[in-house]
Scaffold this motif. Sequence first.
Motif, PDB file in Angstrom:
ATOM      1  N   ASP A  12       0.828  -0.887  -0.106  1.00  0.00           N
ATOM      2  CA  ASP A  12      -0.118  -0.082  -0.183  1.00  0.00           C
ATOM      3  C   ASP A  12       1.107   1.583  -0.441  1.00  0.00           C
ATOM      4  OD1 ASP A  12      -1.617   2.167   0.229  1.00  0.00           O
ATOM      5  OD2 ASP A  12      -2.580   1.280   2.409  1.00  0.00           O
ATOM      6  N   ASP A  13       1.116   2.039  -1.480  1.00  0.00           N
ATOM      7  CA  ASP A  13       1.029   3.025  -1.212  1.00  0.00           C
ATOM      8  C   ASP A  13       1.371   4.437   0.686  1.00  0.00           C
ATOM      9  OD1 ASP A  13       2.548   2.572  -3.399  1.00  0.00           O
ATOM     10  OD2 ASP A  13       1.543   3.552  -5.207  1.00  0.00           O
ATOM     11  N   LYS A  14       0.016   4.266   0.605  1.00  0.00           N
ATOM     12  CA  LYS A  14       0.141   4.936   1.826  1.00  0.00           C
ATOM     13  C   LYS A  14       0.980   4.885   2.346  1.00  0.00           C
ATOM     14  CE  LYS A  14      -4.934   6.086   0.598  1.00  0.00           C
ATOM     15  NZ  LYS A  14      -6.022   6.135   0.922  1.00  0.00           N
ATOM     16  N   PHE A  15       1.390   3.204   3.074  1.00  0.00           N
ATOM     17  CA  PHE A  15       1.607   2.858   3.654  1.00  0.00           C
ATOM     18  C   PHE A  15       3.367   3.630   3.733  1.00  0.00           C
ATOM     19  CE2 PHE A  15       4.436  -0.188   6.049  1.00  0.00           C
ATOM     20  CZ  PHE A  15       4.097  -0.612   7.358  1.00  0.00           C
ATOM     21  N   TYR A  16       3.836   3.581   3.137  1.00  0.00           N
ATOM     22  CA  TYR A  16       4.835   4.568   2.323  1.00  0.00           C
ATOM     23  C   TYR A  16       4.729   5.703   3.353  1.00  0.00           C
ATOM     24  CZ  TYR A  16       6.847  -0.414   1.480  1.00  0.00           C
ATOM     25  OH  TYR A  16       7.215  -1.680   1.457  1.00  0.00           O
ATOM     26  N   SER A  17       3.683   6.772   3.005  1.00  0.00           N
ATOM     27  CA  SER A  17       3.828   7.997   2.816  1.00  0.00           C
ATOM     28  C   SER A  17       4.451   8.624   3.599  1.00  0.00           C
ATOM     29  CB  SER A  17       2.773   8.503   1.829  1.00  0.00           C
ATOM     30  OG  SER A  17       1.269   8.114   2.744  1.00  0.00           O
ATOM     31  N   GLN A  18       3.527   7.576   5.672  1.00  0.00           N
ATOM     32  CA  GLN A  18       2.929   7.667   6.595  1.00  0.00           C
ATOM     33  C   GLN A  18       4.641   7.818   7.435  1.00  0.00           C
ATOM     34  OE1 GLN A  18       0.227   7.944   8.398  1.00  0.00           O
ATOM     35  NE2 GLN A  18      -1.032   8.180   6.697  1.00  0.00           N
ATOM     36  N   LYS A  19       4.726   8.889   8.164  1.00  0.00           N
ATOM     37  CA  LYS A  19       6.283   8.927   9.169  1.00  0.00           C
ATOM     38  C   LYS A  19       5.819   8.725  10.331  1.00  0.00           C
ATOM     39  CE  LYS A  19       8.593  11.354   5.220  1.00  0.00           C
ATOM     40  NZ  LYS A  19       9.550  12.829   4.595  1.00  0.00           N
ATOM     41  N   ALA A  20       7.159   7.895  10.884  1.00  0.00           N
ATOM     42  CA  ALA A  20       6.509   8.225  12.431  1.00  0.00           C
ATOM     43  C   ALA A  20       8.350   8.767  12.871  1.00  0.00           C
ATOM     44  CB  ALA A  20       6.909   6.711  13.132  1.00  0.00           C
ATOM     45  N   SER A  21       6.995   9.568  14.518  1.00  0.00           N
ATOM     46  CA  SER A  21       8.986  10.260  14.844  1.00  0.00           C
ATOM     47  C   SER A  21       9.368   8.792  15.457  1.00  0.00           C
ATOM     48  CB  SER A  21       8.160  12.037  15.759  1.00  0.00           C
ATOM     49  OG  SER A  21       7.401  10.690  16.852  1.00  0.00           O
ATOM     50  N   PHE A  61       0.286   2.747  14.690  1.00  0.00           N
ATOM     51  CA  PHE A  61       0.983   2.900  13.518  1.00  0.00           C
ATOM     52  C   PHE A  61       2.415   2.555  13.288  1.00  0.00           C
ATOM     53  CE2 PHE A  61       1.334   4.396   9.479  1.00  0.00           C
ATOM     54  CZ  PHE A  61       0.991   4.215   8.808  1.00  0.00           C
ATOM     55  N   ALA A  62       2.597   3.453  13.802  1.00  0.00           N
ATOM     56  CA  ALA A  62       4.167   3.516  13.904  1.00  0.00           C
ATOM     57  C   ALA A  62       5.454   1.996  14.770  1.00  0.00           C
ATOM     58  CB  ALA A  62       4.533   4.124  14.795  1.00  0.00           C
ATOM     59  N   LYS A  63       4.420   1.399  15.849  1.00  0.00           N
ATOM     60  CA  LYS A  63       4.453   0.215  15.960  1.00  0.00           C
ATOM     61  C   LYS A  63       4.141  -0.449  14.819  1.00  0.00           C
ATOM     62  CE  LYS A  63       6.027  -2.856  18.824  1.00  0.00           C
ATOM     63  NZ  LYS A  63       5.080  -4.009  18.435  1.00  0.00           N
ATOM     64  N   SER A  64       3.539  -0.331  14.183  1.00  0.00           N
ATOM     65  CA  SER A  64       2.820  -1.317  13.397  1.00  0.00           C
ATOM     66  C   SER A  64       3.829  -1.465  11.737  1.00  0.00           C
ATOM     67  CB  SER A  64       1.443  -1.024  12.664  1.00  0.00           C
ATOM     68  OG  SER A  64       1.016  -1.880  11.689  1.00  0.00           O
ATOM     69  N   ASN A  65       4.494  -0.528  11.985  1.00  0.00           N
ATOM     70  CA  ASN A  65       5.350  -0.174  10.856  1.00  0.00           C
ATOM     71  C   ASN A  65       7.174  -1.043  10.918  1.00  0.00           C
ATOM     72  OD1 ASN A  65       3.313   1.661   9.713  1.00  0.00           O
ATOM     73  ND2 ASN A  65       4.852   3.550   9.428  1.00  0.00           N
ATOM     74  N   LEU A  66       7.059  -0.750  12.336  1.00  0.00           N
ATOM     75  CA  LEU A  66       8.829  -1.268  12.076  1.00  0.00           C
ATOM     76  C   LEU A  66       8.566  -2.131  12.540  1.00  0.00           C
ATOM     77  CD1 LEU A  66      11.148  -0.792  13.776  1.00  0.00           C
ATOM     78  CD2 LEU A  66      10.275  -0.956  16.100  1.00  0.00           C
ATOM     79  N   SER A  67       7.560  -2.819  13.073  1.00  0.00           N
ATOM     80  CA  SER A  67       7.106  -4.937  13.042  1.00  0.00           C
ATOM     81  C   SER A  67       6.506  -5.593  12.155  1.00  0.00           C
ATOM     82  CB  SER A  67       6.076  -4.793  14.049  1.00  0.00           C
ATOM     83  OG  SER A  67       4.879  -4.818  14.162  1.00  0.00           O
ATOM     84  N   ASN A 171      10.492   3.116   7.684  1.00  0.00           N
ATOM     85  CA  ASN A 171       9.488   2.886   8.256  1.00  0.00           C
ATOM     86  C   ASN A 171      10.659   1.774  10.058  1.00  0.00           C
ATOM     87  OD1 ASN A 171       7.198   2.268   7.077  1.00  0.00           O
ATOM     88  ND2 ASN A 171       8.172   0.378   5.755  1.00  0.00           N
ATOM     89  N   VAL A 172      11.776   2.159   9.655  1.00  0.00           N
ATOM     90  CA  VAL A 172      12.879   1.756  10.939  1.00  0.00           C
ATOM     91  C   VAL A 172      12.980   2.620  11.429  1.00  0.00           C
ATOM     92  CG1 VAL A 172      12.501  -0.524  10.235  1.00  0.00           C
ATOM     93  CG2 VAL A 172      14.192   1.074   9.812  1.00  0.00           C
ATOM     94  N   MET A 173      13.358   4.392  10.699  1.00  0.00           N
ATOM     95  CA  MET A 173      14.105   5.471  11.407  1.00  0.00           C
ATOM     96  C   MET A 173      13.367   6.373  12.687  1.00  0.00           C
ATOM     97  SD  MET A 173      12.544   8.435   8.924  1.00  0.00           S
ATOM     98  CE  MET A 173      13.789   9.126   9.580  1.00  0.00           C
ATOM     99  N   GLY A 174      12.305   4.971  12.847  1.00  0.00           N
ATOM    100  CA  GLY A 174      12.165   5.926  14.466  1.00  0.00           C
ATOM    101  C   GLY A 174      12.792   5.308  16.208  1.00  0.00           C
TER     102      GLY A 174
END
Length: 266
Positions: A12-21, A61-67, A171-174
Amino acid sequence: MNILQILDKLSDDKFYSQKASRFDALNGITNFSKKAALAAIPLGLGSLLTTKANANNSTTFAKSNLSNALQLALTLEYLEDEYYRIGLDAAGLIPNNDRSVFMQISKHETAHVAFLKSALTSLGEIPIAKPTFDFTAGGNFNPFTDYNQFLILAQAFEDTGVRAYKGQAGNVMGNQQILQAALQIHAVEARHASQVRRMRGNKGWIELDNGGNMPAATNAVYANEDNINQAGFNTSMLFGNEAGSAAFDEVLSGSDATTIASLFIV
């Protein structure tokens, strides 16, 4: 957790457009998996778990991205690890002069699997089970009886891994600890790719979208590698398109990862 569900989500392209601090990522670790993380903490993650923070929707959301990024990386490492294990066990497949190379690469992949499983456990996640792989891709390859095909798929897997790790950076930069480890794995995968490419008589880098004497079935691995524009700069101006494209390796999107990985997962 089903790998295809992960890959679909990552496509999902939106998945990549989201940024987590970093703040959100730390919150995610603290609230989601503190107890589990205290039981198994790699790379100093324990210090992060003591950070005080407030939970919010973006935390999940950030946790989901990372895992999910780690689960995807684990799946790709499972694939490479099993591939080299079977190859090394196949009698007469790998010439003696090349065995030391693949024995070392195999050790690296096993270590990557172990790290990613440990990292996921520290986050309170259950590492995805190793999928069932079909390295013939439905009978289209014979990598364990034909050494040339073994090298072709090895190159495809390594080139895919390099691009896939870059694709997950956002997705892991946080999480600085995991980002650093991911970049370290990425660098090793790039050296694997360069070594295997040279063993096949190719250059160590990719020019345009030409993988180098690769079958059409691997075209997805090299799609968009012919890009010569980076942040508005035309990289071909000094030495031409081939050198310009080779100077920058492209990321692999979630949809591309889905296409490639699904070929070898039953």
